[in-house]
Design a protein around this motif. Sequence first.
Motif, PDB file in Angstrom:
ATOM      1  N   CYS A 118       3.109  30.990  82.648  1.00  0.00           N
ATOM      2  CA  CYS A 118       4.052  29.870  82.785  1.00  0.00           C
ATOM      3  C   CYS A 118       5.404  30.356  83.281  1.00  0.00           C
ATOM      4  O   CYS A 118       6.006  29.737  84.169  1.00  0.00           O
ATOM      5  N   GLU A 119       5.879  31.457  82.729  1.00  0.00           N
ATOM      6  CA  GLU A 119       7.180  31.986  83.146  1.00  0.00           C
ATOM      7  C   GLU A 119       7.151  32.406  84.617  1.00  0.00           C
ATOM      8  O   GLU A 119       8.094  32.133  85.366  1.00  0.00           O
ATOM      9  N   HIS A 120       6.088  33.054  85.025  1.00  0.00           N
ATOM     10  CA  HIS A 120       5.953  33.447  86.427  1.00  0.00           C
ATOM     11  C   HIS A 120       5.888  32.208  87.322  1.00  0.00           C
ATOM     12  O   HIS A 120       6.504  32.169  88.389  1.00  0.00           O
ATOM     13  N   SER A 121       5.168  31.189  86.876  1.00  0.00           N
ATOM     14  CA  SER A 121       5.091  29.931  87.638  1.00  0.00           C
ATOM     15  C   SER A 121       6.467  29.297  87.784  1.00  0.00           C
ATOM     16  O   SER A 121       6.807  28.793  88.858  1.00  0.00           O
ATOM     17  N   ARG A 122       7.247  29.321  86.722  1.00  0.00           N
ATOM     18  CA  ARG A 122       8.613  28.776  86.799  1.00  0.00           C
ATOM     19  C   ARG A 122       9.420  29.479  87.887  1.00  0.00           C
ATOM     20  O   ARG A 122      10.190  28.841  88.615  1.00  0.00           O
ATOM     21  N   GLY A 123       9.277  30.789  87.976  1.00  0.00           N
ATOM     22  CA  GLY A 123       9.975  31.553  89.006  1.00  0.00           C
ATOM     23  C   GLY A 123       9.533  31.158  90.407  1.00  0.00           C
ATOM     24  O   GLY A 123      10.350  31.061  91.331  1.00  0.00           O
ATOM     25  N   ILE A 124       8.244  30.932  90.574  1.00  0.00           N
ATOM     26  CA  ILE A 124       7.712  30.509  91.877  1.00  0.00           C
ATOM     27  C   ILE A 124       8.298  29.155  92.263  1.00  0.00           C
ATOM     28  O   ILE A 124       8.746  28.951  93.397  1.00  0.00           O
ATOM     29  N   VAL A 125       8.313  28.232  91.315  1.00  0.00           N
ATOM     30  CA  VAL A 125       8.845  26.894  91.582  1.00  0.00           C
ATOM     31  C   VAL A 125      10.339  26.972  91.901  1.00  0.00           C
ATOM     32  O   VAL A 125      10.817  26.351  92.849  1.00  0.00           O
ATOM     33  N   ALA A 126      11.074  27.744  91.137  1.00  0.00           N
ATOM     34  CA  ALA A 126      12.518  27.862  91.359  1.00  0.00           C
ATOM     35  C   ALA A 126      12.835  28.462  92.723  1.00  0.00           C
ATOM     36  O   ALA A 126      13.831  28.091  93.351  1.00  0.00           O
ATOM     37  N   ALA A 127      11.987  29.363  93.199  1.00  0.00           N
ATOM     38  CA  ALA A 127      12.231  30.026  94.483  1.00  0.00           C
ATOM     39  C   ALA A 127      11.840  29.168  95.685  1.00  0.00           C
ATOM     40  O   ALA A 127      12.282  29.442  96.807  1.00  0.00           O
ATOM     41  N   ALA A 128      11.051  28.151  95.472  1.00  0.00           N
ATOM     42  CA  ALA A 128      10.604  27.307  96.592  1.00  0.00           C
ATOM     43  C   ALA A 128      11.779  26.470  97.102  1.00  0.00           C
ATOM     44  O   ALA A 128      12.515  25.881  96.308  1.00  0.00           O
ATOM     45  N   PRO A 129      11.946  26.417  98.415  1.00  0.00           N
ATOM     46  CA  PRO A 129      13.093  25.689  98.964  1.00  0.00           C
ATOM     47  C   PRO A 129      13.029  24.175  98.762  1.00  0.00           C
ATOM     48  O   PRO A 129      14.062  23.518  98.711  1.00  0.00           O
ATOM     49  N   SER A 130      11.818  23.616  98.672  1.00  0.00           N
ATOM     50  CA  SER A 130      11.685  22.170  98.483  1.00  0.00           C
ATOM     51  C   SER A 130      10.283  21.855  97.986  1.00  0.00           C
ATOM     52  O   SER A 130       9.393  22.715  97.981  1.00  0.00           O
ATOM     53  N   LEU A 131      10.098  20.607  97.596  1.00  0.00           N
ATOM     54  CA  LEU A 131       8.774  20.155  97.182  1.00  0.00           C
ATOM     55  C   LEU A 131       7.800  20.100  98.354  1.00  0.00           C
ATOM     56  O   LEU A 131       6.591  20.033  98.164  1.00  0.00           O
ATOM     57  N   ASP A 132       8.335  20.119  99.576  1.00  0.00           N
ATOM     58  CA  ASP A 132       7.490  20.103 100.769  1.00  0.00           C
ATOM     59  C   ASP A 132       7.013  21.490 101.172  1.00  0.00           C
ATOM     60  O   ASP A 132       6.180  21.615 102.079  1.00  0.00           O
ATOM     61  N   ALA A 133       7.523  22.535 100.526  1.00  0.00           N
ATOM     62  CA  ALA A 133       7.070  23.899 100.819  1.00  0.00           C
ATOM     63  C   ALA A 133       5.566  23.959 100.564  1.00  0.00           C
ATOM     64  O   ALA A 133       5.040  23.289  99.670  1.00  0.00           O
ATOM     65  N   THR A 134       4.867  24.752 101.365  1.00  0.00           N
ATOM     66  CA  THR A 134       3.409  24.802 101.235  1.00  0.00           C
ATOM     67  C   THR A 134       2.899  26.221 101.067  1.00  0.00           C
ATOM     68  O   THR A 134       3.507  27.187 101.522  1.00  0.00           O
TER      69      THR A 134
END
Length: 177
Positions: A118-134
């Motif tokens: 979960c913590e690693h996933s949070r980091g991935i989400v935080a690093a994504a520039p937008s919800l449209d990132a793929t």
Amino acid sequence: MHYAPTWAADGDTRRRPPLVGDEREILTSYLEWHRATFELKCSGLPADRLSEQSVPPSGMSLHGLIRHLAGVERWWFHIQFAGEKVPMLHYSDEDPDQDFDDLSGDPAQALALWREQCEHSRGIVAAAPSLDATGIHAASGDPVSLRRVLVHLIAEYAQHNGHADLLRERIDGATGS
């Protein structure tokens, strides 16, 4: 992030998702709500009780759900979205019930692994520039957006929180949202 205040149920430290916010804040808040709800369902039990398959004829247990949701976090955020070259944790096409069938491991270690995922996933989400990132869906090769992954994980946790609620009630009578 801005959260509404917590409420004072015994042992409940979850924060309600905001009533107003942008799409990213609303989606991530709901996912965090569901993660916290799942953790609450698993809290306060001795480790051996987490492995009880308390709703026959189902083979589900809280321990199995912990293993399953750790794998879901890794599959969708780490492998599908971020493209990390890491092995899947438990689930395989050859044995789709492996998360629930093989409970030989320590439930406390499974819970720690789930928290790490979960913590690693949070980091991935935080690093994504937008919800449209793929990312690239590993099975189909099609693009998959962060928005799609977040919505899928919210649905996955909502379903399994219902299972966890029934399991927990059968183990020790604890109920609640």
